[in-house]
Design a protein around this motif. Structure first.
Motif, PDB file in Angstrom:
ATOM      1  N   ALA A   1       0.826  -1.204   0.000  1.00  0.00           N
ATOM      2  CA  ALA A   1       0.000   0.000   0.000  1.00  0.00           C
ATOM      3  C   ALA A   1       0.863   1.258   0.000  1.00  0.00           C
ATOM      4  N   LEU A   2       1.967   1.214   0.729  1.00  0.00           N
ATOM      5  CA  LEU A   2       2.860   2.372   0.762  1.00  0.00           C
ATOM      6  C   LEU A   2       3.463   2.646  -0.606  1.00  0.00           C
ATOM      7  N   GLU A   3       3.834   1.604  -1.323  1.00  0.00           N
ATOM      8  CA  GLU A   3       4.360   1.797  -2.672  1.00  0.00           C
ATOM      9  C   GLU A   3       3.293   2.393  -3.575  1.00  0.00           C
ATOM     10  N   HIS A   4       2.054   1.967  -3.372  1.00  0.00           N
ATOM     11  CA  HIS A   4       0.940   2.518  -4.138  1.00  0.00           C
ATOM     12  C   HIS A   4       0.779   4.013  -3.840  1.00  0.00           C
ATOM     13  N   TRP A   5       0.875   4.352  -2.549  1.00  0.00           N
ATOM     14  CA  TRP A   5       0.761   5.750  -2.164  1.00  0.00           C
ATOM     15  C   TRP A   5       1.961   6.574  -2.635  1.00  0.00           C
ATOM     16  N   ARG A   6       3.128   5.967  -2.654  1.00  0.00           N
ATOM     17  CA  ARG A   6       4.294   6.692  -3.153  1.00  0.00           C
ATOM     18  C   ARG A   6       4.059   7.129  -4.611  1.00  0.00           C
ATOM     19  N   ALA A   7       3.559   6.200  -5.419  1.00  0.00           N
ATOM     20  CA  ALA A   7       3.310   6.523  -6.832  1.00  0.00           C
ATOM     21  C   ALA A   7       2.253   7.613  -6.962  1.00  0.00           C
ATOM     22  N   ALA A   8       1.181   7.528  -6.116  1.00  0.00           N
ATOM     23  CA  ALA A   8       0.112   8.518  -6.198  1.00  0.00           C
ATOM     24  C   ALA A   8       0.607   9.894  -5.769  1.00  0.00           C
ATOM     25  N   LEU A   9       1.404   9.954  -4.709  1.00  0.00           N
ATOM     26  CA  LEU A   9       1.912  11.228  -4.218  1.00  0.00           C
ATOM     27  C   LEU A   9       2.905  11.858  -5.196  1.00  0.00           C
ATOM     28  N   GLU A  10       3.677  11.018  -5.857  1.00  0.00           N
ATOM     29  CA  GLU A  10       4.564  11.548  -6.895  1.00  0.00           C
ATOM     30  C   GLU A  10       3.749  12.090  -8.059  1.00  0.00           C
ATOM     31  N   ALA A  11       2.646  11.399  -8.396  1.00  0.00           N
ATOM     32  CA  ALA A  11       1.828  11.802  -9.542  1.00  0.00           C
ATOM     33  C   ALA A  11       1.189  13.171  -9.332  1.00  0.00           C
ATOM     34  N   ILE A  12       0.860  13.510  -8.100  1.00  0.00           N
ATOM     35  CA  ILE A  12       0.216  14.810  -7.859  1.00  0.00           C
ATOM     36  C   ILE A  12       1.226  15.877  -7.422  1.00  0.00           C
ATOM     37  N   GLY A  13       2.493  15.494  -7.410  1.00  0.00           N
ATOM     38  CA  GLY A  13       3.525  16.460  -7.090  1.00  0.00           C
ATOM     39  C   GLY A  13       3.724  16.707  -5.617  1.00  0.00           C
ATOM     40  N   PHE A  14       3.122  15.901  -4.755  1.00  0.00           N
ATOM     41  CA  PHE A  14       3.290  16.088  -3.312  1.00  0.00           C
ATOM     42  C   PHE A  14       4.635  15.530  -2.846  1.00  0.00           C
ATOM     43  N   LEU A  15       5.097  14.481  -3.513  1.00  0.00           N
ATOM     44  CA  LEU A  15       6.364  13.848  -3.155  1.00  0.00           C
ATOM     45  C   LEU A  15       7.355  14.007  -4.296  1.00  0.00           C
ATOM     46  N   ASP A  16       8.496  14.583  -3.999  1.00  0.00           N
ATOM     47  CA  ASP A  16       9.571  14.739  -4.988  1.00  0.00           C
ATOM     48  C   ASP A  16      10.465  13.509  -4.920  1.00  0.00           C
ATOM     49  N   PRO A  17      10.466  12.661  -5.935  1.00  0.00           N
ATOM     50  CA  PRO A  17      11.273  11.442  -5.878  1.00  0.00           C
ATOM     51  C   PRO A  17      12.771  11.728  -5.780  1.00  0.00           C
ATOM     52  N   ALA A  18      13.194  12.923  -6.197  1.00  0.00           N
ATOM     53  CA  ALA A  18      14.615  13.272  -6.111  1.00  0.00           C
ATOM     54  C   ALA A  18      15.007  13.676  -4.689  1.00  0.00           C
ATOM     55  N   ALA A  19      14.026  14.112  -3.902  1.00  0.00           N
ATOM     56  CA  ALA A  19      14.311  14.515  -2.524  1.00  0.00           C
ATOM     57  C   ALA A  19      13.144  14.083  -1.629  1.00  0.00           C
ATOM     58  N   PRO A  20      12.978  12.774  -1.438  1.00  0.00           N
ATOM     59  CA  PRO A  20      11.816  12.272  -0.696  1.00  0.00           C
ATOM     60  C   PRO A  20      11.865  12.557   0.802  1.00  0.00           C
ATOM     61  N   LYS A  21      13.096  12.835   1.309  1.00  0.00           N
ATOM     62  CA  LYS A  21      13.287  13.064   2.750  1.00  0.00           C
ATOM     63  C   LYS A  21      12.728  11.874   3.549  1.00  0.00           C
ATOM     64  N   ARG A  22      11.953  12.167   4.596  1.00  0.00           N
ATOM     65  CA  ARG A  22      11.476  11.074   5.460  1.00  0.00           C
ATOM     66  C   ARG A  22       9.967  10.858   5.365  1.00  0.00           C
ATOM     67  N   LEU A  23       9.363  11.327   4.272  1.00  0.00           N
ATOM     68  CA  LEU A  23       7.913  11.224   4.169  1.00  0.00           C
ATOM     69  C   LEU A  23       7.437   9.767   4.215  1.00  0.00           C
ATOM     70  N   MET A  24       8.007   8.912   3.407  1.00  0.00           N
ATOM     71  CA  MET A  24       7.522   7.536   3.340  1.00  0.00           C
ATOM     72  C   MET A  24       7.809   6.768   4.639  1.00  0.00           C
ATOM     73  N   PRO A  25       8.994   6.909   5.259  1.00  0.00           N
ATOM     74  CA  PRO A  25       9.179   6.241   6.560  1.00  0.00           C
ATOM     75  C   PRO A  25       8.192   6.719   7.620  1.00  0.00           C
ATOM     76  N   ARG A  26       7.847   8.013   7.577  1.00  0.00           N
ATOM     77  CA  ARG A  26       6.871   8.515   8.549  1.00  0.00           C
ATOM     78  C   ARG A  26       5.488   7.917   8.284  1.00  0.00           C
ATOM     79  N   LEU A  27       5.134   7.801   7.003  1.00  0.00           N
ATOM     80  CA  LEU A  27       3.861   7.151   6.670  1.00  0.00           C
ATOM     81  C   LEU A  27       3.863   5.693   7.098  1.00  0.00           C
ATOM     82  N   GLN A  28       5.048   5.055   6.939  1.00  0.00           N
ATOM     83  CA  GLN A  28       5.181   3.667   7.381  1.00  0.00           C
ATOM     84  C   GLN A  28       4.885   3.556   8.875  1.00  0.00           C
TER      85      GLN A  28
END
Length: 231
Positions: free
Chosen positions: A175-202
């Motif tokens: 589910a997190l991988e699914h959300w990563r793709a969705a957040l990148e698609a809407i520009g909320f998550l920058d794949p070049a500088a993801p920082k700690r967003l996904m670990p925090r969601l985890q």
């Protein structure tokens, strides 16, 4: 004793049945046919078997045949008679004594006569607000039936819903991988500088202890977000 309202008889039978008791004895009720009256049966609500087994007798002495310990129920203080207890003060110990116990209730209008109280070993008084302690007869039966059942051991609470099926860690990761793709698609998550967003969601999802159904909802939201993104 001298019950005057058929509805109270039916409601008392219901109160007894839900607590697992069945021995109802009426002493000189106002209506000799009270056990079969329409209001009685209607208020019994599924406890017609209690009414069918109930007995009508002419005196308290008849009602107490075979009883070894009688509890009067009274609110009005008396200057003479058996000791008075709150139900939860006396009933747990009484349940351990192996007695044949009866609870004696008075009429709706006058309660128990002094002579009836004197026949009993103890008087039970339900703690109420000091300025208003008048209980309907059937309500008093329900409260004492509950306390007596608890003193005898009570019933286990039966689950009404199945235990939830928790999502597994691989399912959460998916589910997190699914959300990563969705957040990148809407520009909320920058794949070049993801920082700690996904670990925090985890960590958020781990604390939430999601069920599989809840995880499916989140994946459905991610799917809808991805479809609606301008990318």
């Amino acid at each position: 004793m001298h019950t005057s309202h058929p509805g109270n008889v039916g409601a008392a039978a219901r109160a007894m049945k839900v607590m697992g008791f069945a021995d109802l004895v009426l002493v000189q009720p106002r209506f000799p046919d009270v056990l079969s009256q329409e209001e009685t049966v209607a208020m019994a609500m599924g406890s017609a078997d209690i009414l069918a087994r109930a007995r009508i007798v002419g005196s308290l002495a008849e009602a107490l045949e075979g009883i070894t310990y009688a509890c009067a129920t009274a609110m009005t203080p008396r200057d003479f008679g058996p000791p008075t207890f709150a139900p939860r003060e006396r009933l747990p110990a009484l349940a351990q004594e192996g007695q044949r116990v009866a609870f004696v209730f008075g009429s709706e209008r006058y309660g128990l006569a002094n002579d009836d109280v004197y026949r009993c070993h103890a008087c039970l008084s339900i703690p109420t607000h000091p300025t208003y302690g008048s209980l309907n007869l059937a309500q008093a039966v329900q409260l004492l039936a509950y306390d007596w059942r608890q003193a005898l051991g009570g019933f286990d609470v039966q689950p009404r819903t199945a235990d939830p099926e928790r999502a597994t860690l691989p399912e959460v990761m998916g589910a997190l991988e699914h959300w990563r793709a969705a957040l990148e698609a809407i520009g909320f998550l920058d794949p070049a500088a993801p920082k700690r967003l996904m670990p925090r969601l985890q960590q958020l999802l781990n604390r939430a202890q999601l069920t599989r159904e809840e995880l499916h909802i989140l994946r459905g939201i991610a799917r809808a977000v991805g479809r609606g993104s301008p990318r």
